[in-house]
Every structure is written in structure tokens, then in C-alpha cells.
Motif scaffolding. Structure first.
Motif, mmCIF file in Angstrom:
data_model
loop_
_atom_site.group_PDB
_atom_site.id
_atom_site.type_symbol
_atom_site.label_atom_id
_atom_site.label_comp_id
_atom_site.label_asym_id
_atom_site.label_seq_id
_atom_site.Cartn_x
_atom_site.Cartn_y
_atom_site.Cartn_z
ATOM 1 N N ILE A 1 34.392 48.976 40.596
ATOM 2 C CA ILE A 1 35.377 48.887 41.677
ATOM 3 C C ILE A 1 36.679 48.265 41.182
ATOM 4 O O ILE A 1 36.687 47.204 40.544
ATOM 5 N N GLU B 1 37.006 43.413 48.782
ATOM 6 C CA GLU B 1 35.869 42.574 49.136
ATOM 7 C C GLU B 1 34.986 43.224 50.191
ATOM 8 O O GLU B 1 33.753 43.273 50.045
ATOM 9 N N THR C 1 32.997 46.076 48.749
ATOM 10 C CA THR C 1 31.964 45.620 47.817
ATOM 11 C C THR C 1 30.762 45.052 48.554
ATOM 12 O O THR C 1 29.608 45.363 48.228
ATOM 13 N N ASN D 1 27.127 46.638 41.936
ATOM 14 C CA ASN D 1 28.584 46.657 41.837
ATOM 15 C C ASN D 1 29.129 45.857 40.668
ATOM 16 O O ASN D 1 28.633 44.774 40.355
ATOM 17 N N ILE E 1 33.058 44.636 39.612
ATOM 18 C CA ILE E 1 34.485 44.601 39.921
ATOM 19 C C ILE E 1 35.251 44.296 38.640
ATOM 20 O O ILE E 1 34.922 43.345 37.929
ATOM 21 N N TYR F 1 26.700 39.972 44.920
ATOM 22 C CA TYR F 1 27.404 41.132 45.456
ATOM 23 C C TYR F 1 28.047 41.983 44.361
ATOM 24 O O TYR F 1 28.168 43.196 44.514
ATOM 25 N N ALA F 2 28.483 41.332 43.292
ATOM 26 C CA ALA F 2 29.132 42.076 42.208
ATOM 27 C C ALA F 2 29.241 41.218 40.963
ATOM 28 O O ALA F 2 29.392 39.996 41.042
#
Length: 213
Positions: free
Chosen positions: A138, A148, A151, A161, A163, A200-201
């Protein structure tokens, strides 16, 4: 004898390079690049210029070139503002156009959204599922809004994910009468979204990503 050794060395190095590239390509299976809202209004002269937009755009371009070179899926997300009082990304304006740094080509997918979350009321999820995509890389803007929210939604939908931190950008914010500088906003949101063991990432920079780190 020296020439034979030199030729053998070149062949070995070439084979090693091919092996490494093949491994990188295998590691990128079921992976797509998501470019979020890299549009003219976020750049100098636009209606909502961000801090570091040019650098983030150029880093996104580098990642895009990698995906193109390796024939990997690319999805450009384009925000069109439809809410009352909107001042940027207005329909049929130059500011809403995708910036030339990442201009889609060769049939690359472009999706229009009207909310920060790129999955909301779009075909993004169905498209990713149709391509058997499980992992998202991302990039884009703004870090603390559309990047955000997209994601976090992607995580809830089962995607893994990554980033590219220096391929995202935001702007100064204000809370309770105090200005929070863009660099602090950037660090805080990237730190938060990668908390709890990259829940989350995972956050990486452009060079490390391109070098397979």
C-alpha cells in the motif's frame, strides 16, 4: 586460464542473480500494489497540498515500476469528492486527476471511491478476490486518513498488508488549538498501524522493499 575463470565467475553470478530474482518473484505471488489517491490536488499548486507529496509520489513511482517490471497487479484508487462542502478532488477537475508520476497505463485497474476506506461501496474486494490476491503493498495519501482506513479495513477482510512508509504523505493537523506537524502525524500513524507485531501492516521504506528486505 584467467579468461576461463572470469567467464565461469560471470556465469555463476548471473545464475545467482536469476535465482534471487526468481525467489523475489515467488515471494510476491498473490500480491497487488494499491496506490491510493496520488492525485494532483495533493501536490504543489493543488487545492490540498501535502507535506512531502513529491517525495512520496516519486517513491510510489519506484514501487510501481517494480510491479510493472515483474508483471504484478496494480490498482490505482482515485477519490472523487461528492460530499457537500468539498474543496478538493472535485468531479471533472484537473486536481482530481491521477498525478503523472503514477499515471495508469497498459490497462492497469483504476477504481473510483467516495469515502476514505477504499473498500466502501467499491468493487475493490471483489476484484482482489477474483485475482486471488492475499497480500497488499500500500502506498498513497493521506497517511492518516485514506491509507490508514483502507489498511485497517483490508486487515479485517483477511489481507496481509505492507505499507511503504516513505511512499505516503500527509499534512499538518490541529487538535485542541495546537498544531501537530505532518512529520509527527506521519510517524504516529505508521507506528500505530504497525503496533502489536505489525498487526495491521508491516512498515518498510522504498529502498528496503525494492531490495527484498
Amino acid at each position: 586460464m584467467k579468461n576461463v575463470f572470469k567467464s565461469t565467475l560471470i556465469i555463476c553470478l548471473t545464475l545467482i542473480s536469476l535465482f534471487i530474482n526468481a525467489q523475489k518473484r515467488k515471494n510476491m505471488e498473490n500480491t497487488a500494489l494499491l496506490i491510493i489517491d496520488v492525485q494532483n490536488d495533493y501536490f504543489k499548486g493543488g487545492n490540498m497540498p501535502l507535506v512531502g507529496a513529491e517525495e512520496a509520489g516519486k517513491n510510489t513511482q519506484k514501487v510501481l515500476e517494480y510491479f510493472r517490471k515483474n508483471n504484478l497487479p496494480v490498482i490505482n484508487i482515485k477519490h472523487i469528492a461528492t460530499n457537500d462542502g468539498a474543496t478538493f478532488f472535485l468531479p471533472d477537475t484537473k486536481g482530481a486527476e491521477i498525478n503523472s508520476l503514477v499515471e495508469p497505463k497498459n490497462g492497469e485497474k483504476v477504481m473510483v471511491k467516495h469515502y476514505p476506506n477504499s473498500f466502501r461501496e467499491t468493487e475493490l474486494l471483489a476484484y482482489l478476490q477474483s485475482k486471488q490476491i492475499k497480500n497488499l503493498v500500500i502506498t498513497g495519501m493521506m497517511t492518516d486518513v485514506c491509507v490508514e482506513s483502507t489498511t485497517r479495513a483490508a486487515f479485517d477482510l483477511g489481507f496481509t498488508n505492507t505499507i511503504i512508509g516513505d511512499a505516503t504523505a500527509t499534512r499538518d493537523r490541529e487538535v485542541n488549538g495546537q498544531v501537530v506537524k505532518a512529520a509527527e502525524v506521519q510517524r504516529s500513524f505508521l507506528a500505530g498501524i504497525s503496533a502489536l507485531g505489525n498487526l495491521y501492516a508491516q512498515i518498510v521504506n522504498t529502498n528496503d522493499f525494492l531490495n527484498g528486505k
